[in-house]
Scaffold this motif. Structure first.
Motif, PDB file in Angstrom:
ATOM      1  N   CYS A 138    -104.529  -7.368 -42.592  1.00 26.86           N
ATOM      2  CA  CYS A 138    -105.769  -7.693 -43.086  1.00 26.86           C
ATOM      3  C   CYS A 138    -105.589  -8.459 -44.214  1.00 26.86           C
ATOM      4  CB  CYS A 138    -106.187  -6.162 -43.786  1.00 26.86           C
ATOM      5  SG  CYS A 138    -107.544  -6.057 -44.752  1.00 26.86           S
ATOM      6  N   CYS A 151    -107.517  -8.744 -46.990  1.00 24.89           N
ATOM      7  CA  CYS A 151    -108.368  -8.341 -47.975  1.00 24.89           C
ATOM      8  C   CYS A 151    -107.604  -8.419 -49.385  1.00 24.89           C
ATOM      9  CB  CYS A 151    -109.025  -6.547 -47.826  1.00 24.89           C
ATOM     10  SG  CYS A 151    -107.686  -5.693 -48.034  1.00 24.89           S
ATOM     11  N   CYS A 161    -104.739  -5.611 -49.826  1.00 29.38           N
ATOM     12  CA  CYS A 161    -103.339  -6.024 -49.166  1.00 29.38           C
ATOM     13  C   CYS A 161    -102.844  -7.283 -49.699  1.00 29.38           C
ATOM     14  CB  CYS A 161    -103.978  -6.327 -47.623  1.00 29.38           C
ATOM     15  SG  CYS A 161    -104.490  -4.911 -46.884  1.00 29.38           S
ATOM     16  N   LYS A 195    -102.165   4.950 -47.427  1.00 26.48           N
ATOM     17  CA  LYS A 195    -103.428   6.044 -47.244  1.00 26.48           C
ATOM     18  C   LYS A 195    -104.437   5.118 -47.104  1.00 26.48           C
ATOM     19  CE  LYS A 195    -101.506   9.265 -50.727  1.00 26.48           C
ATOM     20  NZ  LYS A 195    -101.131   9.403 -52.122  1.00 26.48           N
ATOM     21  N   THR A 196    -104.428   3.778 -47.279  1.00 27.26           N
ATOM     22  CA  THR A 196    -105.922   3.190 -47.079  1.00 27.26           C
ATOM     23  C   THR A 196    -105.715   2.373 -45.727  1.00 27.26           C
ATOM     24  OG1 THR A 196    -104.834   1.179 -48.189  1.00 27.26           O
ATOM     25  CG2 THR A 196    -106.084   2.648 -49.464  1.00 27.26           C
ATOM     26  N   ASP A 231    -106.487   2.968 -42.713  1.00 29.96           N
ATOM     27  CA  ASP A 231    -107.450   3.067 -41.803  1.00 29.96           C
ATOM     28  C   ASP A 231    -108.836   2.292 -42.163  1.00 29.96           C
ATOM     29  OD1 ASP A 231    -106.264   4.833 -40.218  1.00 29.96           O
ATOM     30  OD2 ASP A 231    -107.114   6.762 -41.185  1.00 29.96           O
ATOM     31  N   SER A 232    -108.930   1.953 -43.486  1.00 32.84           N
ATOM     32  CA  SER A 232    -110.049   1.086 -43.866  1.00 32.84           C
ATOM     33  C   SER A 232    -109.935  -0.511 -43.884  1.00 32.84           C
ATOM     34  CB  SER A 232    -110.471   1.564 -45.257  1.00 32.84           C
ATOM     35  OG  SER A 232    -109.231   1.200 -46.195  1.00 32.84           O
ATOM     36  N   HIS A 233    -108.700  -0.831 -43.233  1.00 31.68           N
ATOM     37  CA  HIS A 233    -108.671  -2.245 -43.207  1.00 31.68           C
ATOM     38  C   HIS A 233    -109.214  -3.008 -42.020  1.00 31.68           C
ATOM     39  CE1 HIS A 233    -106.195  -2.615 -46.883  1.00 31.68           C
ATOM     40  NE2 HIS A 233    -105.590  -1.424 -46.452  1.00 31.68           N
ATOM     41  N   SER A 234    -109.577  -4.099 -42.058  1.00 31.96           N
ATOM     42  CA  SER A 234    -109.866  -4.803 -41.040  1.00 31.96           C
ATOM     43  C   SER A 234    -108.960  -5.817 -40.623  1.00 31.96           C
ATOM     44  CB  SER A 234    -111.081  -5.399 -41.121  1.00 31.96           C
ATOM     45  OG  SER A 234    -111.468  -6.692 -39.991  1.00 31.96           O
TER      46      SER A 234
END
Lengths: 1352, 165
Positions: free
Chosen positions: A218, A220, A223, A234-235, A237-240
């Motif tokens: 990702c 972002c 990251c 923990k995060t 799942d929220s990444h692209s």
């Protein structure tokens, strides 16, 4: 899960058993229950490959399990001497399984990283032993030991695993400043490679092993920030995930390769990484992450991250994607894997290693491979090409007992050859390598095929000459190709798709392919032939002969040219088989046993369809495939058709391999120096076959050639003796001019120059002529009183003329006892060729002139030069060279390299035969033109002095006309008057049983060949085979004038000329004309030469119609009903009908110019114009109808391919109708022709011809002639559909803008066209059993027609 | 039912015995009431009478009889063709050349296929040749018989019957 009942097995037990087996803990009490995959009946291959073993793995009879540790591979055994196991594959990175008793290579389904740390229970496995000892364990099902005992939750995926397993070397990164973490999905894993590495201030360099992993992370801000790993996880799942980064696993992390490969597509977190700037190439750098001492791996329990390539649609244009398939076969030490049907996985890179688990029957997933569609000789394949980013994973292990592939090192030369090639070229190269190895097995060493560092091998020579430029591409290193893959650094994406590369296949495969081609063609046409027409071992009227150009076959041929010691025939030969060849321009100096490559050839294939079908039904759908080349052993079967390859020697490439020949190849014409005798070949006796075991005759076979030694010699002086050539020519020309003045004076007094009557005056004239030769040394060898003719000799070298030198033709005075006073002294001699020298025999042509070196001081071959030598038999060995000579008189002798070569090229262009679809014109017997093509030496002779030689030649011809049992030269080219007999054969007074007649020579077309019986097929006891060989009694039917004449007799198998059969134009030498009957008889000395070959029983007469019928719409004429035209009214518009009829008129014809840029072809090439519409009046005796058609079908119905009578067009030479129409249409864009009358009423002015420009009278007459020629000619079988009047009016309106009065006709649209064959119609009539014969005076019984017509 | 086209414009295939038994019904000929005017025959040439520049008379024996044939070679000189020659000199020239070249093909013993008009001369049916071809196919003769039989059975007889009805 209960392992209590199962028995613990150790790895050492498995190794000790050393047999392929499978074991499981879950075995039911009944041992008969087997996994479903293993229920495949033994012996039936699901892969269609008989050579592949289909035995399933033998299950152990009792439930078993293994306990041990799965560990990462150890690459450098030297550094870890305690390692008990090393994978036998070179460069392999196998996982290992060890239980304390032994260690073996292993692979695991459902791999988990944690299993590397703990002991596992192996609950189901396959074991395959290696030949070298040890074995390979496939872990199908496994579990943690502690889990089984209920103490621990199964594999917690968030547990971090340290990536450094061993002590870190000084060359690797320490944990200092290792503060980067990445989260992402593993996209691709590169191969393990070594990179040179050195420390600062140290001269020692060390190779550091490692591999690159591409992550999709990702991009972002979170990251990018240095947040703790647990927060990152923990995060997750929220990444692209979209950005590609590379992580370098090097040094002690490199053993992680198999484990990381298995995690492709998984989401992981790597912590404790360092960033490094890596320089790849000049000025290019890439920021990568490097594993450090403190790096940890976290495997996330996330849904699988879908790869960007997961759903790539396979187009075959070099795109990257994943491919899942079943392994069908593995070839060439694991470099080629066949997946599914015609999908080929290539693993040719040195770093690419075939995992042991890729066994036949396994389901594998190829990640990040390139897809390329390629066309090899008409066979479409999909190539799954592996680059550095590609990985292979096993989805399901093979249940079959197929062995593991231990990849030893592929020959480095081959690897080097393949490495820079595009994928399609790589597969092509592997196929070529496989073919070459098989073709030249036992003939060439591997070194000769592959080459060495210094010399090119055969394969490289061939590849360089065949492969196009796009096939070669520059390769980059692993770093570069991994990191710059997206920017096409890999280079595979730019590979041209759907390209066709011609293959070189072993001859055995080629012949099978040819047989299948014939069978398929027969099946496609729906032809069947009654069994009764199949004769033993020979031709019959139902034989199908096809001539297929190499462009349609798409296969190159390679092999040695040699004379078969068994048959004496010229053959193309390789280690897998041999095929007969026809080479019209075979020079007499060809090199036997040299390797020749031929890409331009014509295949003449001939066979009886029924016979071919019977053997090919199972193979009929078996088109040519790459598999045949890699695995040809399964295809060995008998070939049931006759195959002949026809090619020109000039189109063949001779490969000179310099490995074992220390001698430099000598030019053929280097020996052309000194004195030569001139010979003319009178007759070639068939090769006499002698048989092993016949004590009386020790030799295997030999051949005799009857020749005359001409009373003329040739002295040649090479031009390399320092004297300038112009000087030589100047001297010769001066002499010529002096002599010519003298000759002119003499000629005035002679009656008619060139006539036989002035021979005496010419003889007296000889003494007046003297020529000064520049070579005085040799002047004593030549009788100065004899006649001398200066000449220039040029030799053929490839397709060029090379000046050899100047020379003198001189007459040799002999005193031969003769009753004709002015007869030139002629010696007849017999040249014997032993089996090893038959290649010379093959090159000789009857009627041809040859020169042979004349050594006065004794030599291996001495020709008779004394009067007593008449009739001697001389043994010709390979040391004796015979050059074919062509003499032509010129006003002045000149040589200009450029001019001569141009003239020579033109000559070749004019005289080469034209392949016109159905006919191969062989110029073997075409007079003059043939001589020029096949000649070795061209002798320019001073025209003014040519007379005596010419007269002598005429005399000789005249003399031999009057000698018993000798052919007349003119008969070689018999004209319409038919047989011209020689003088009386010595009628010896035997009334019977000996046949009485004259020996003669005829040249005619063969319309039928029948093998009455093959005597050789009789029992050996009943037939003295040893004396006669395979003797076949044959009846050959030829056309002479208006009669069909039979040539009968016994023909030995080996005297049967190559390609002989129906449709052949052949010359029969020395056959006996039966005095009582109008028949000819073959004698043991008869010799048959093939002149041209025509396609027989083909679907259509012309190439154009053939192409047309095979194209978009194919309607098998046999499948449609044969109707009369009078029955058309009852036919519906939708159904196909089949008519047998003739064209009686052409109602309408439109011709349009299509392309004027192309040259006008005199031969029967495709027309350069179009026929948008044409209407023909057809008739079959019951009624008439109008047939509409266009394009090629119209062209065929107009018979435009026919040679058009020159008188019809006022031309001096014959050309096809196409040619003339092409010529007319150069001046007119479009010509419309309407016919308002009937050609039957021949001289009515019924034509209306119109064009944009004014048509000249000659053009108009030519059009009329073409139409006249089309009418009342051949009988056609036309398949078409009935048209209604509306459709007809629409057609007329569209094309003619006016109606013609055609309403009274039935109309038909032709879809398919065949020339009607009488035999075929016979069969159709035989099938027509619905009526009676009708009334007539013909007695059905007497004619045997009841059988044909089915009259009861 | 659609009316069948007359056979007068078609070259009917008749065996010699059949052809020679045609009845003259000017301007055509009749076979059991069926009008025909053109025919095709095939057989061995058994006699020749060649008057260069005038005509070539020959007989074609198909095994059931001998059909007299005449090929006119006087297209360029015959007075009755003068008007046609004036109207279409090229066409007549081409026809004359074709006739001459075809005449050269006819030899005794050759198997000839002849198309032409049915005419009569001195009460005997003959064919005035429009086109001829020399057959080389040894099966041509027997196939011609089969054709004749088939056509006689399925076309000519049937149409004669219907004509009579």
């Amino acid at each position: 899960m209960d392992t209590a009942a199962a028995e613990l097995l150790t790895v050492s037990d498995l190794v000790r058993l050393s047999r392929p087996l499978c074991g499981t803990t879950f075995l039911a009490s009944s041992t008969s229950s087997r996994p479903s995959a293993q229920s495949e009946p033994q012996g039936v291959s699901p892969f269609g490959n008989p050579s592949t073993t289909t035995n399933i793995l033998i299950p152990m009879e009792r439930p078993v399990f293994l306990v041990g540790i799965v560990s990462l591979p150890v690459f450098d055994v030297d550094e870890h001497p305690s390692t008990p196991h090393k994978c036998p594959s070179s460069n392999s990175s196998c996982l290992r399984f060890s239980d304390g008793t032994s260690t073996v290579c292993c692979d695991v389904l459902n791999f988990g990283v944690r299993m590397l740390l703990e002991k596992v229970l192996v609950l189901a496995f396959n074991f395959t032993p290696f030949k070298q000892g040890g074995g390979f364990l496939e872990i199908v099902k496994w579990s943690f030991r502690v889990f089984l005992s209920g103490q621990l939750h199964p594999c917690s995926t968030t547990v971090p695993f340290p990536l450094r397993l061993h002590n870190v070397s000084a060359y690797e990164d320490s944990g200092a400043k290792a503060r980067y973490n990445i989260i992402g999905a593993i996209e691709s894993v590169g191969p393990v490679f070594t990179a040179p590495c050195s420390m600062k201030n140290e001269s020692n360099r060390k190779n550091l092993r490692g591999f690159l992993v591409e992550f999709i992370i990702c991009n972002c801000q979170l990251c990018k920030s240095k947040i703790p790993v647990d927060k990152l996880v923990k995060t997750a799942d929220s990444h692209s995930y979209s950005k590609s980064v590379f992580v370098y696993f090097c040094g002690s992390c490199s053993p992680w390769h198999p484990a990381i490969t298995k995690l492709i597509g998984s989401s992981v977190v790597l912590s404790g990484l360092k960033k490094k700037l890596m320089f790849i190439g000049r000025g290019e750098s890439q920021l990568i992450f490097v594993i450090t001492e403190v790096s940890l791996l976290h495997v996330l329990r996330m849904p699988w991250k879908q790869s960007v390539h997961a759903k790539t649609r396979i187009r075959g244009r070099g795109e990257c994607g994943h491919y899942n398939g079943v392994v069908r076969a593995v070839y060439l030490q694991g470099t080629v894997v066949e997946l599914d049907k015609e999908v080929w996985l290539l693993l040719t890179d040195q770093q690419s290693v075939l995992p042991h688990s890729i066994r036949v029957g396994a389901i594998i997933a190829v990640k990040n491979a390139h897809f390329v569609r390629a066309n090899f000789s008409g066979n479409q394949v999909l190539i799954v090409g592996c680059c550095f980013r590609s990985s292979i994973l096993v989805e399901s292990f093979s249940p079959l007992e197929t062995g593991c592939h231990i990849v030893s090192q592929m020959p480095s030369l081959l690897r080097n050859l393949i490495a820079p090639l595009a994928f399609s070229a790589r597969l092509w190269m592997l196929l070529a390598f496989s073919s070459f190895c098989r073709k030249f097995d036992g003939i060439l060493q591997e070194e000769e095929i592959l080459g060495s560092k210094k010399t090119e091998g055969l394969l490289q020579m061939y590849a360089t000459s065949c492969l196009p430029s796009w096939a070669f591409r520059s390769r980059h290193g692993v770093f570069s190709e991994m990191c710059k893959h997206a920017s096409a650094s890999c280079g595979y994406s730019s590979e041209p798709h759907d390209v066709e590369l011609k293959l070189m296949v072993p001859l055995s495969i080629f012949m099978l392919y040819c047989e299948n081609m014939l069978s398929r063609a027969v099946f496609r046409q729906g032809k069947t032939y009654p069994e009764s027409c199949i004769h033993h071992g020979g031709n019959c009227s139902q034989t199908v002969r096809r001539i297929i150009p190499s462009q349609e076959i798409g296969i190159n041929l390679s092999g040695t040219l040699k004379i078969s010691p068994a048959s004496g025939r010229l053959q193309f030969f390789d280690a897998t088989g041999s095929v007969d060849v026809l080479i019209p321009d075979l020079p007499s100096t060809w090199k036997p046993n040299s390797i020749y490559e031929v890409s331009e050839y014509n295949l003449i294939i001939e066979g009886i369809p029924q016979k071919a079908q019977a053997h090919s039904k199972e193979h009929i759908d078996e088109s040519f495939s790459c598999k045949m080349i890699f695995d040809w052993s399964s295809l060995r079967r008998e070939i049931n058709v006759g195959i002949v390859i026809y090619f020109h020697f000039r189109n063949a490439t001779c490969r000179e391999l310099s490995f074992n020949s220390s001698d430099v190849p000598k030019e053929d014409h280097e020996d052309l120096n000194g004195e030569f005798l001139m010979l003319q070949v009178l007759h070639k006796f068939p090769v006499s076959q002698k048989f092993p075991g016949d004590l009386a005759i020790s030799e295997r076979s030999s051949a005799i050639v009857e020749a005359i030694v001409l009373p003329w010699g040739l002295f040649l002086a090479r031009n390399d003796s320092g004297q300038h050539f112009s000087e030589v020519v100047g001297n010769l020309s001066d002499n010529c001019s002096q002599i010519s003045i003298k000759r002119q004076k003499t000629d005035r007094s002679s009656q008619s120059p060139g006539s036989l009557d002035d021979l005496n005056s010419m003889a007296s004239d000889r003494s007046n002529i003297s020529i000064s030769t520049r070579d005085n040394i040799n002047s004593d060898l030549i009788d100065m009183n004899s006649h001398k003719i200066p000449c220039l000799a040029c030799a053929r070298n490839s397709n060029k003329m090379v000046l050899v030198g100047s020379g003198i033709l001189y007459s040799i005075k002999r005193t031969v006892k003769t009753d004709i006073s002015c007869k030139p002294s002629i010696l007849k001699t017999f040249m014997e060729f032993k089996s090893f020298d038959l290649f010379q025999y093959q090159g000789l042509q009857i009627g041809g002139f040859y020169i042979v070196k004349h050594e006065r001081n004794g030599s291996s071959c001495t020709f008779p030069d004394s009067d007593s030598a008449n009739g001697l038999k001389i043994l010709i060995t390979s040391k004796t060279k015979l050059w074919r000579l062509y003499m032509f008189p010129r006003e002045t002798l000149f040589y200009n390299g450029v001019t001569c070569n141009a003239a020579f090229s033109n000559l070749l262009f004019c005289t080469y035969e034209v392949f016109v679809g159905e006919v191969i014109r062989n110029l073997v017997k075409a007079p003059a033109s043939y001589s020029l093509v096949t000649t070795d030496i061209y002798l320019q002779v001073c025209r003014d002095l040519w007379g005596p030689l010419e007269l002598d030649l005429k005399k000789i011809r005249c003399h031999f006309t009057n000698v018993a049992s000798t052919i007349e030269e003119d008969n070689l080219f018999c004209n319409e008057t038919g047989v011209s007999l020689s003088s009386s054969f010595n009628e010896c007074g035997f009334s019977s049983p000996f046949p009485v007649g004259n020996l003669t020579c005829i040249r005619r077309e063969i319309i039928g060949v029948h093998n009455l019986k093959s005597l050789g097929s009789l029992d050996d006891d009943k037939w003295p085979r040893n004396c006669n060989g395979d003797v076949t009694s044959v009846s050959i039917y030829i056309v002479m004038g208006h009669h069909t004449v039979e040539v009968f007799g016994s023909l030995r198998k080996y005297a049967w000329p190559i390609g002989f059969g129906e449709g052949v134009y052949a010359t029969f030498y020395r056959i006996l004309k039966h005095s009582m009957q109008n028949r000819f008889m073959l004698t043991p000395i008869s010799f048959i030469e093939i002149d041209s070959v025509r396609m027989v029983n083909d679907a259509s007469l012309s190439l154009h119609a053939n192409v047309c019928s095979a194209s978009d719409i194919f309607v098998a004429s046999d499948a449609t009903s044969l109707v009369l035209i009078s029955q058309l009214v009852l036919s519906s518009c939708s159904s196909f009908i089949h008519l047998r009829c003739r064209v009686v008129d052409v109602c309408m014809l439109i011709l349009e110019r299509s392309d004027t840029s192309k040259p006008i072809l005199k031969s029967m090439g495709p027309p350069q114009f179009d026929i948008p519409i044409a209407a023909f009046v057809l008739e079959d005796g019951s009624s008439s109808c109008v047939c509409w058609t266009n394009g090629d079908l119209a062209s065929t119905l107009l018979r435009l391919s026919d040679e058009f009578p020159s008188t019809a067009v006022g031309s001096t030479c014959e050309s096809s109708g196409c040619y003339y129409l092409d010529r007319i249409l150069r001046r007119h864009d479009r010509i419309t022709m309407k016919n308002y009358g009937s050609l039957s009423d021949s001289c009515e002015d019924s034509f209306s011809v119109s064009s944009g420009n004014i048509l000249s009278n000659s053009d108009e007459n030519l059009l009329k002639s073409i139409i006249f020629n089309a009418c009342f000619g051949l009988e056609w079988a036309i398949v078409g559909t009935v048209m209604d009047l509306d459709a007809v009016r629409e057609l007329q309106g569209h094309y003619l803008q006016a109606d013609m009065e055609l309403d009274s006709f039935q109309h038909l649209w032709a879809r398919e066209l065949h020339e009607q064959h009488t035999e075929r119609w016979c069969q159709q009539s035989g099938g027509d059993r619905d009526g009676r014969l009708g009334r007539g005076r013909i007695d059905g019984d007497a004619l045997g027609m009841e059988d044909v017509l089915g009259v009861g | 039912m659609e009316e069948e086209k007359p056979l007068t414009a078609v070259h009917v295939k008749l065996l010699a015995f059949d052809l020679l038994s045609l009845t003259r019904t000017p301007p055509t000929f009749s076979r059991s009431g069926l009008s025909i005017s053109r025919a095709e025959t095939l057989g061995t040439v058994t006699s020749l009478d060649h008057k260069p520049g005038c005509f070539l008379k020959f007989t074609v024996d198909d095994g059931t009889g001998c059909v007299p044939c005449i090929l006119w070679l006087n297209l360029l000189t015959a007075p009755q063709l003068a008007s046609r020659r004036a109207a279409n000199p090229d066409g007549v020239m081409m026809a004359a050349e074709a006739a001459a070249s075809q005449a050269a093909l006819v030899r005794i013993g050759a198997v000839a296929r002849v198309w032409g008009r049915i005419t009569s001369y001195r009460g005997t049916v003959q064919i005035t040749v429009a086109r001829l071809a020399i057959e080389r196919d040894p099966n041509a003769e027997i196939l011609h018989w089969l054709d004749c039989l088939r056509l006689a059975r399925s076309v000519y007889d049937r149409r004669s019957d219907s004509h009579r009805r």
